[in-house]
Design a protein around this motif. Structure first.
Motif, short mmCIF file in Angstrom:
data_model
loop_
_atom_site.label_atom_id
_atom_site.label_comp_id
_atom_site.label_asym_id
_atom_site.label_seq_id
_atom_site.Cartn_x
_atom_site.Cartn_y
_atom_site.Cartn_z
N MET A 197 0.70 -1.28 -0.02
CA MET A 197 0.14 0.03 0.07
C MET A 197 0.95 1.30 0.17
O MET A 197 0.66 2.34 -0.81
N ILE A 198 1.87 1.00 0.85
CA ILE A 198 2.96 2.36 0.62
C ILE A 198 3.40 2.51 -0.66
O ILE A 198 3.50 3.58 -1.27
N GLY A 199 3.83 1.55 -1.34
CA GLY A 199 4.11 1.44 -2.79
C GLY A 199 3.02 2.23 -3.84
O GLY A 199 3.59 2.92 -4.60
N VAL A 216 -4.79 8.09 5.10
CA VAL A 216 -4.30 6.91 4.64
C VAL A 216 -2.68 6.96 5.07
O VAL A 216 -1.80 5.79 5.64
N GLY A 217 -2.01 7.95 4.88
CA GLY A 217 -0.55 8.03 5.25
C GLY A 217 -0.27 7.86 6.63
O GLY A 217 0.56 7.32 7.20
N THR A 256 11.20 8.11 4.61
CA THR A 256 11.79 6.45 4.53
C THR A 256 11.43 6.02 3.28
O THR A 256 10.17 5.70 3.08
N THR A 257 12.33 5.26 2.41
CA THR A 257 11.79 4.21 1.50
C THR A 257 11.30 2.97 2.37
O THR A 257 12.11 2.23 2.72
N ILE A 258 10.02 2.58 1.62
CA ILE A 258 9.65 1.23 2.05
C ILE A 258 9.52 0.31 1.01
O ILE A 258 8.88 0.58 -0.13
N THR A 259 10.25 -0.75 0.71
CA THR A 259 10.26 -1.40 -0.60
C THR A 259 9.36 -2.74 -0.27
O THR A 259 9.15 -3.18 0.95
N LYS A 260 8.68 -3.31 -1.36
CA LYS A 260 7.98 -4.53 -1.04
C LYS A 260 8.62 -5.66 -0.63
O LYS A 260 9.72 -5.83 -0.97
#
Ligand code: MSP
Length: 521
Positions: free
Chosen positions: A367-369, A451-452, A505-509
């Protein structure tokens, strides 16, 4: 830095490694990793027990020397450590010179104080366990071995004895003053019950075979394998070396972790020997119960051992972390045995690791993606309630409360409860997603700030849970941490704290555990 010493039993080299050995060693490994990540200076010891008549006999049967047999099987036990990613700091073998010379030195000291003496003894002997059984106990068990069920034999020997009977009162007093010395409590009660029968002196040498450490003053006698073996906990630290041992700071052990069948030696004989040597006693002997297999005791005759090839098939199908998870959360840590049932292993894997841990980490990152291009839109707000249920704790209180419970459980060797406390964060994240439905909210762009805010808290929760699971999930926790802000040098208190993720911050799958169709045949 606090020092912490933890030991497994040293395993007999006349056996092949199986689930029992893997289990005890994994328990110690998880504790060692957790305590290291709490900033303690841990020394984790395991090894092999290589002397005794059983090894001598097995070697004869195979037409090789006892040392050859010991070398071969000890190497197999060490290979297993590699397979299971175990993080022991040393591996002691009782045939090593460092061990042999120190055992002789300890026995010399015991002779000098009179705690060991030469004498004659007659009694009921349990050949399968290589130990004498008291008259009372022999009668209670119908003169059959309480462990193997084979008949006890009447045996008479001229031997050296350890004056165990002289330690009854000191042991009683020590037990009364240290209610946590043997755990679980039910096991301590058994020991105390047996102690009330009275203590007999223990023969500590044998003359009917030669594969052992010679008695220093009388080399016709070899030191009984159990006495030789117990000393490993001290010889690995060098306590009987002339300099008192380079590792003496780790003494005494915080935990001697063992199976229930060898409790008497560890809870009674060993402490008395340490008293006789004026060495401090361990803080706790933790005696777990047994794995059984599909409802039955594992035995050679039934051929139902969960042996190494079987374990390796599970590890190949589900991954090492899934195996460790089952050991820690389903194993016989308490006073009852645990049944290894393939179907249960499979269901546990699917329910907890795939559907809970992996699914939560994966859907939050997805979802963050999808809504924020993989970048956390805001810092997680710890004051936000973690649930819409009135009176629910704030996210910070929920996550840090679970962290503190997990840490306390790790420290207290309640490893299954530590795992559950960590997983409770994931359950809270899942519940929050189900309640707030960010995937629905996101359909209206004006809801994106909300949502964020939801997803930032979820991400922080996932990160904290993964950090707390590092001691158990040795690769799959890092996989999640790497996706959620990156791995750091291990520090459980800091890694699982609220507020380690910042806006941007980067969130990856990530998808740490994949569905598996069925357990291996
Ligand atoms: N050499 C002695 C121990 C000396 S320690 C100073 C010994 N060795 S052993 O190879 O038989 O290993 C026994 C240990 O293996 C048990 O105490 C336990 O830790 C583990 N297990 C063996 N069978 C087991 C199960 N079925 N279930 C769980 N663990 C058990 O005794």
């Amino acid at each position: 830095m606090a020092r912490a010493y933890i030991t497994t039993p040293i395993y007999y080299v006349n056996d092949r490694p199986h689930i029992g050995h893997a289990y005890t060693t994994t328990l110690c490994d998880v504790w060692a990793r957790a305590m290291r990540a709490c900033g303690e200076d841990v020394f984790f010891l395991t090894g092999t027990d290589e002397h005794g008549v059983k090894v001598e006999k097995s070697a004869q049967e195979r037409g090789i020397s006892p040392k050859e047999l010991a070398d071969e099987n000890s190497a197999e036990f060490r290979r297993v450590l590699g397979t299971f990613g175990l993080s022991n700091d040393d591996f002691i073998r009782t045939t090593e010179p460092r061990h042999e010379r120190q055992v002789q030195e300890f026995v010399r000291r015991l002779l000098a104080t009179g705690a060991v003496y030469a004498g004659e003894f007659e009694g009921w002997y349990d050949e399968s366990q290589e130990e004498y059984v008291t008259e009372t106990r022999a009668k209670e068990c119908n003169y059959l071995s309480p462990i193997s069920g084979k008949p006890l034999v009447r045996a008479k020997e001229r031997n050296y004895y350890f004056r165990l009977s002289a330690f009854q009162e000191r042991l009683d007093a020590f037990f009364a003053a240290n209610p946590g010395f043997v755990r679980p409590e039910a096991r301590f009660n058994e020991v105390k019950g047996r102690l009330r029968d009275g203590l007999q002196d223990v023969p500590i040498t044998r003359t009917n075979f030669t594969w052992g450490i010679p008695m220093p003053n009388d080399p016709e006698h070899v030191i009984y394998v159990w006495i030789d073996a117990l000393f490993n906990y001290a010889t690995a630290l060098g306590l009987a070396e002339p300099d008192g041992g380079a590792r003496r700071e780790w003494w005494p052990a915080r935990y001697h972790v063992i199976g229930k069948e060898i409790l008497w030696f560890h809870a009674v004989v060993w402490p008395a020997m340490l008293m006789a040597l004026e060495l401090p006693l361990p803080a706790c002997v933790y005696a777990h119960s047994f794995w059984i297999s599909n409802g039955q005791k594992m035995s050679k005759s039934l051929g139902n051992f969960i042996d190494l090839p079987t374990i390796e098939r599970y590890v190949a199908a589900y991954g090492l972390d899934a195996w460790r998870w089952a050991m820690i959360t389903q194993g016989p840590l308490g006073a009852t045995d645990a049944d290894f049932v393939p179907k249960q292993f499979h269901e546990l894997y699917t329910a907890q690791l795939v559907n809970t841990y992996a699914n939560c980490a994966s859907r939050t990152s997805a979802m963050i993606g999808k809504y924020f291009d993989g970048t956390l839109p805001c810092a997680p707000d710890g004051d936000r309630p973690a649930s819409i249920v009135p009176g629910s704790p704030s996210w910070k209180a929920l996550v840090e409360g679970a962290r503190d419970r997990a840490l306390a459980h790790y420290r207290a060797f309640e490893l299954d409860q530590a795992a559950d406390a960590a997983l409770s964060i994931i359950r809270a994240v899942d519940a929050s997603i189900n309640e707030t439905q960010p995937f629905k909210l996101a359909k209206d762009p004006t809801n994106l700030p909300e949502v964020g805010a939801i997803l930032a808290c979820c991400a922080q929760g996932v990160r904290a849970a993964a950090a707390l699971l590092q001691p158990i999930l040795v690769t799959k926790a890092d996989e999640v941490l790497a996706s959620y802000g990156g791995t750091t040098p291990r520090d459980l208190v800091r890694d699982a704290a609220w507020g380690t993720l910042a806006a941007g911050t980067t969130i990856t799958k990530c998808a740490p555990f994949m569905r598996v169709d069925a357990p291996p045949a």
